[in-house]
Design a protein around this motif. Structure first.
Motif, PDB file in Angstrom:
ATOM      1  N   THR A  67      -4.223  13.111   4.327  1.00 45.97           N
ATOM      2  CA  THR A  67      -4.689  11.806   3.884  1.00 45.97           C
ATOM      3  C   THR A  67      -3.679  11.276   2.870  1.00 45.97           C
ATOM      4  O   THR A  67      -3.281  11.995   1.962  1.00 45.97           O
ATOM      5  CB  THR A  67      -6.088  11.902   3.238  1.00 45.97           C
ATOM      6  OG1 THR A  67      -6.943  12.641   4.109  1.00 45.97           O
ATOM      7  CG2 THR A  67      -6.681  10.531   3.007  1.00 45.97           C
ATOM      8  N   ALA A  68      -3.236  10.026   3.086  1.00 43.79           N
ATOM      9  CA  ALA A  68      -2.300   9.384   2.161  1.00 43.79           C
ATOM     10  C   ALA A  68      -3.071   8.391   1.294  1.00 43.79           C
ATOM     11  O   ALA A  68      -3.886   7.618   1.813  1.00 43.79           O
ATOM     12  CB  ALA A  68      -1.199   8.659   2.941  1.00 43.79           C
ATOM     13  N   PHE A  69      -2.812   8.439  -0.024  1.00 48.48           N
ATOM     14  CA  PHE A  69      -3.503   7.575  -0.981  1.00 48.48           C
ATOM     15  C   PHE A  69      -2.495   6.685  -1.708  1.00 48.48           C
ATOM     16  O   PHE A  69      -1.391   7.137  -2.030  1.00 48.48           O
ATOM     17  CB  PHE A  69      -4.232   8.412  -2.044  1.00 48.48           C
ATOM     18  CG  PHE A  69      -5.276   9.352  -1.505  1.00 48.48           C
ATOM     19  CD1 PHE A  69      -6.615   8.982  -1.465  1.00 48.48           C
ATOM     20  CD2 PHE A  69      -4.928  10.616  -1.045  1.00 48.48           C
ATOM     21  CE1 PHE A  69      -7.584   9.850  -0.977  1.00 48.48           C
ATOM     22  CE2 PHE A  69      -5.891  11.493  -0.559  1.00 48.48           C
ATOM     23  CZ  PHE A  69      -7.226  11.111  -0.523  1.00 48.48           C
ATOM     24  N   TYR A  81       0.850  -1.205   0.000  1.00 48.90           N
ATOM     25  CA  TYR A  81       0.000   0.000   0.000  1.00 48.90           C
ATOM     26  C   TYR A  81       0.879   1.246   0.000  1.00 48.90           C
ATOM     27  O   TYR A  81       0.794   2.095   0.874  1.00 48.90           O
ATOM     28  CB  TYR A  81      -0.917   0.005   1.229  1.00 48.90           C
ATOM     29  CG  TYR A  81      -1.901  -1.132   1.272  1.00 48.90           C
ATOM     30  CD1 TYR A  81      -3.127  -1.027   0.633  1.00 48.90           C
ATOM     31  CD2 TYR A  81      -1.603  -2.317   1.945  1.00 48.90           C
ATOM     32  CE1 TYR A  81      -4.045  -2.070   0.668  1.00 48.90           C
ATOM     33  CE2 TYR A  81      -2.506  -3.367   1.978  1.00 48.90           C
ATOM     34  CZ  TYR A  81      -3.727  -3.240   1.339  1.00 48.90           C
ATOM     35  OH  TYR A  81      -4.625  -4.278   1.370  1.00 48.90           O
ATOM     36  N   LYS A  82       1.778   1.343  -0.977  1.00 54.60           N
ATOM     37  CA  LYS A  82       2.729   2.453  -0.994  1.00 54.60           C
ATOM     38  C   LYS A  82       2.008   3.788  -1.177  1.00 54.60           C
ATOM     39  O   LYS A  82       1.276   3.964  -2.152  1.00 54.60           O
ATOM     40  CB  LYS A  82       3.729   2.253  -2.142  1.00 54.60           C
ATOM     41  CG  LYS A  82       4.881   3.217  -2.111  1.00 54.60           C
ATOM     42  CD  LYS A  82       5.980   2.805  -3.077  1.00 54.60           C
ATOM     43  CE  LYS A  82       5.642   3.302  -4.484  1.00 54.60           C
ATOM     44  NZ  LYS A  82       6.787   3.075  -5.417  1.00 54.60           N
ATOM     45  N   PRO A  83       2.226   4.754  -0.266  1.00 50.27           N
ATOM     46  CA  PRO A  83       1.604   6.073  -0.452  1.00 50.27           C
ATOM     47  C   PRO A  83       2.164   6.751  -1.697  1.00 50.27           C
ATOM     48  O   PRO A  83       3.380   6.852  -1.861  1.00 50.27           O
ATOM     49  CB  PRO A  83       2.011   6.842   0.810  1.00 50.27           C
ATOM     50  CG  PRO A  83       2.324   5.788   1.821  1.00 50.27           C
ATOM     51  CD  PRO A  83       2.929   4.662   1.024  1.00 50.27           C
ATOM     52  N   ALA A  84       1.271   7.173  -2.589  1.00 52.24           N
ATOM     53  CA  ALA A  84       1.696   7.799  -3.839  1.00 52.24           C
ATOM     54  C   ALA A  84       1.208   9.236  -3.936  1.00 52.24           C
ATOM     55  O   ALA A  84       1.745  10.033  -4.695  1.00 52.24           O
ATOM     56  CB  ALA A  84       1.144   7.001  -5.019  1.00 52.24           C
ATOM     57  N   HIS A  85       0.203   9.565  -3.173  1.00 57.08           N
ATOM     58  CA  HIS A  85      -0.430  10.880  -3.291  1.00 57.08           C
ATOM     59  C   HIS A  85      -0.894  11.332  -1.908  1.00 57.08           C
ATOM     60  O   HIS A  85      -1.336  10.514  -1.104  1.00 57.08           O
ATOM     61  CB  HIS A  85      -1.635  10.779  -4.246  1.00 57.08           C
ATOM     62  CG  HIS A  85      -2.209  12.105  -4.591  1.00 57.08           C
ATOM     63  ND1 HIS A  85      -1.597  12.972  -5.476  1.00 57.08           N
ATOM     64  CD2 HIS A  85      -3.321  12.743  -4.151  1.00 57.08           C
ATOM     65  CE1 HIS A  85      -2.320  14.070  -5.571  1.00 57.08           C
ATOM     66  NE2 HIS A  85      -3.366  13.967  -4.769  1.00 57.08           N
TER      67      HIS A  85
END
Lengths: 252, 252
Positions: free
Chosen positions: A223-225, A187-191
């Protein structure tokens, strides 16, 4: 803007305005002692109550702070510069550093009051993380203390189903912290989205952050997406406004 | 966090805390009238002074506001969402819209108190714009009023040598505003830095923004750079904190 109404200002306000100008021009620097009630009474030919009111205007604005028995001082403002975008770049947490080290330069940052627990998600959190009713979240609370002064309270929420069994459920999340662990879990944070508000602190917040009167808090909700757009963490932060400058750099 | 010290809170604080919880849970919504002093005296069996103190805690925090003769109401909070990055994208000002239209949705935004003047640059501005001593800047001041409520004060500084003779020196800068004109002059803004602070307003700021007690201002200082990195504008903004949520979206 020309102000021809100057003479209508009450006396205490005129004194406060001229002290504020002296502070803004650098005549009194951060940490300097301001003239006391007796000085102001002599200089302006006013009653003690007027002098006291003038100083209290500056205290209420957060420009000055009283120290018991010592007088009123220009608030020492040596804020942290929090670079919102660079600090979350993947190169940073991708190779084992904490994102916080981007902000603190050479100063001593300590984290205390760390607690980790599993809780039913509050409604506002469950709605954003798209959780089923009664689904639980891993809640990480901590306080950041810089040079001995508490500056930030932080509470992170992550879906328990995502982080179960990982170091994110431990006090020490390991090198690179929560975001590096999320990446390992797929679940790597990308945004990121950061939302910023400001208001006066509650009594509890003021006590936990050791704040002076007349100082607001800044609220940052991040919030991390993942790159599929799945929200995987919400971090609610409460910052002592006198301790921070937030900075965002971006292209047109 | 467990709080076993609850019983040590003074009575007015306990009442304030329970009203705050009722507000946060939605039992009292924005604009709702809170129980008055008489209601609180009856419900909690306390003296009038205690009831009054409880309500004043919420007013000081900016959670509630008094309306003369009518009671104490939950602060109506329908803030503007100011998307820091999207709103400054070139597609926006590049085709003639104002950057402000990104924020206001269907609400009526008016600009008033517009003044344009040529002034010697203040030291902090001259230092960032890299001006010679005594070099002048074009100073554009204005106030933004949303739904009849002033929400933002803005002062822009641009080197007079850059903008001389252009519509930037007029009240109406034309389609696309200042940034479109800068592009035509060969100084297209390519990069932005926004710095954010918060503090209590001065009396002047509170009056100009029509602010309630217990509400801070958010300061946004934006610097616009050309793609060669030359700073061409500094915009110092003062926002009523109760009227805004700032939002920044970015990639890891």
């Amino acid at each position: 803007m020309a102000n021809t109404d100057d003479d209508r200002r009450p006396k205490y306000q005129r004194i406060a305005d001229s002290l504020r100008e002296a502070i803004q021009s650098g005549e009194y620097g951060p940490g300097d002692r301001l003239p006391g009630e007796n000085d102001l009474m002599a200089t302006y030919g006013v009653a003690r109550m007027t002098a006291r009111q003038a100083l209290s205007v500056l205290r209420d604005e957060g420009v000055a702070e009283a120290r018991k028995g010592a007088g009123v001082f220009v608030r020492a403002f040596r804020p942290l510069r929090r670079r919102g975008i660079q600090r979350l770049s993947q190169e940073r947490w991708g190779n084992g550093r904490s994102i916080w080290s981007a902000d603190i330069e050479d100063r001593a940052l300590e984290v205390d009051q760390v607690t980790v627990s599993e809780e039913v998600a509050p409604d506002r959190i469950g709605a954003v993380l798209d959780l089923a009713e009664d689904e639980t979240v891993c809640v990480r609370r901590r306080r950041f203390v810089l040079d001995g002064k508490p500056v930030l309270l932080s509470t992170s929420y992550l879906p328990a189903s995502v982080v179960a069994g990982s170091a994110i459920t431990q006090e020490d999340t390991g090198p690179g912290g929560t975001y590096a662990r999320l990446a390992e879990l797929g679940y790597k944070p990308a945004h990121f989205r950061e939302e910023i508000r400001s208001r006066m602190p509650s009594k509890d917040e003021a006590a936990q952050l050791g704040m002076s009167a007349g100082t607001p808090v800044v609220l940052v909700c991040r919030t991390a997406f993942t790159d599929e757009g799945r929200p995987v963490e919400i971090n609610e932060m409460t910052l002592d406004a006198a301790s921070y400058i937030l900075e965002y750099d971006f292209d047109a």
